[in-house]
Design an enzyme around this catalytic site. Structure first.
Site, PDB file in Angstrom:
ATOM      1  N   CYS A  54       0.868  -1.179   0.116  1.00  0.00           N
ATOM      2  CA  CYS A  54      -0.256   0.146  -0.054  1.00  0.00           C
ATOM      3  C   CYS A  54       0.776   1.253  -0.099  1.00  0.00           C
ATOM      4  CB  CYS A  54      -1.085  -0.154   1.188  1.00  0.00           C
ATOM      5  SG  CYS A  54      -2.433   1.056   1.128  1.00  0.00           S
ATOM      6  N   THR A  55       0.536   2.173   0.955  1.00  0.00           N
ATOM      7  CA  THR A  55       1.359   3.452   0.745  1.00  0.00           C
ATOM      8  C   THR A  55       2.730   3.188   1.598  1.00  0.00           C
ATOM      9  OG1 THR A  55       0.309   4.152   3.024  1.00  0.00           O
ATOM     10  CG2 THR A  55      -0.645   5.059   0.899  1.00  0.00           C
TER      11      THR A  55
END
Length: 277
Positions: A165-166
């Site tokens: 993800c981030t």
């Protein structure tokens, strides 16, 4: 009949297998309930953990040393999904690592996962997993010089450095993704490209040399199974996927941002924002 063959027979019977699993969980919980906490663990990266020792979990670890980074505000599945996969690799040692040992809360603030080692206690890793998080967690991580320096130092000696993800924004902030192809959470893609000079690829996971980035949250499972195939071979990875019964059949066809309507994207981001602390 030997003890091992009896155990295999029980595990192959549905009801008996369930009973055995329940008993094992009960015994484990009882042991944990009376455990007063281990002394400071040895630096991760020394000799293989012996059975029963810190990180040993009752068996000798001779496989890859895997560190999963935790920081305040990570998303729960980002570190725990890969940990579920990678901890079952033959001989693997998986350890949750944070700036300080102890519980680290998620982006919703409802759950905390225990970090068994601090950054200072983690010397060398074969695999590093950097999770993503909500806005608070991700912004905090990419502006944390201690965390970024540890990631840079650790990456120099890893076989594989990965993100979910981030978490790719955190790797990028540490200077590891400049000029590379990578993926991230769909809403963070423009920022990844504009702020860090990364070429965004809209795929579940992207390999660039010895760095593997995964898209949002659940994509960490896909990335981890791919990583498992690189470490232990495709047959082992396939067996792990079956052991997990990972056969996604979601009730809705709404998980692909490239096909989502603008109103759905807006609502998705609002739900994430409102659930964060």
């Amino acid at each position: 009949m030997t003890t091992s063959s009896t155990r295999r027979t029980l595990l192959r019977g549905t009801a008996a297998g369930a009973a055995l699993a329940a008993g094992t969980l009960t015994n484990t919980a009882a042991a944990l309930s009376v455990h007063d906490g281990p002394p400071a663990p040895p630096r991760l990266g020394g000799r293989p953990a012996e059975a029963g020792g810190p990180g040993g979990r009752g068996r000798k670890r001779t496989g890859p040393r895997i560190g999963v980074l935790l920081y305040d505000g990570y998303s729960l599945l980002d570190p725990t999904g890969p940990a579920e996969v990678l901890s079952r690799l033959p001989g693997a040692e998986v350890t949750m690592v944070a700036e300080r040992r102890g519980p680290v809360r998620t982006d919703t603030g409802d759950v905390r996962v225990m970090a068994e080692r601090s950054l200072a206690e983690t010397d060398r890793l074969d695999v590093l997993v950097v999770p993503g998080g909500g806005n608070r967690g991700t912004v905090g991580a990419i502006n944390n010089p201690v965390l970024l320096e540890w990631i840079r130092r650790t990456h120099r000696r890893t076989r594989w450095t990965t993100s979910v993800c981030t978490g790719s924004l955190v790797l990028a902030a540490a200077g590891l993704l400049k000029g590379r192809r990578a993926t991230t959470y769909w809403a963070s893609a423009p920022y990844l490209e504009s702020a860090f000079g990364v070429t965004y690829v809209a795929e579940r996971y992207v390999r660039s040399g010895r760095i593997i980035t995964a898209a949002g949250v659940s994509a960490g499972l896909d990335m981890s199974l791919y990583l498992a195939s690189l470490i232990s071979g495709e047959e082992t990875a396939m067996a792990l996927q079956l052991a997990m019964e990972y056969d996604p059949q979601p009730p809705f066809e709404s998980g692909n941002a490239a096909e989502a309507e603008p109103w759905l994207k807006e609502r998705a981001l609002r739900l994430v924002e409102e659930s964060g602390t």
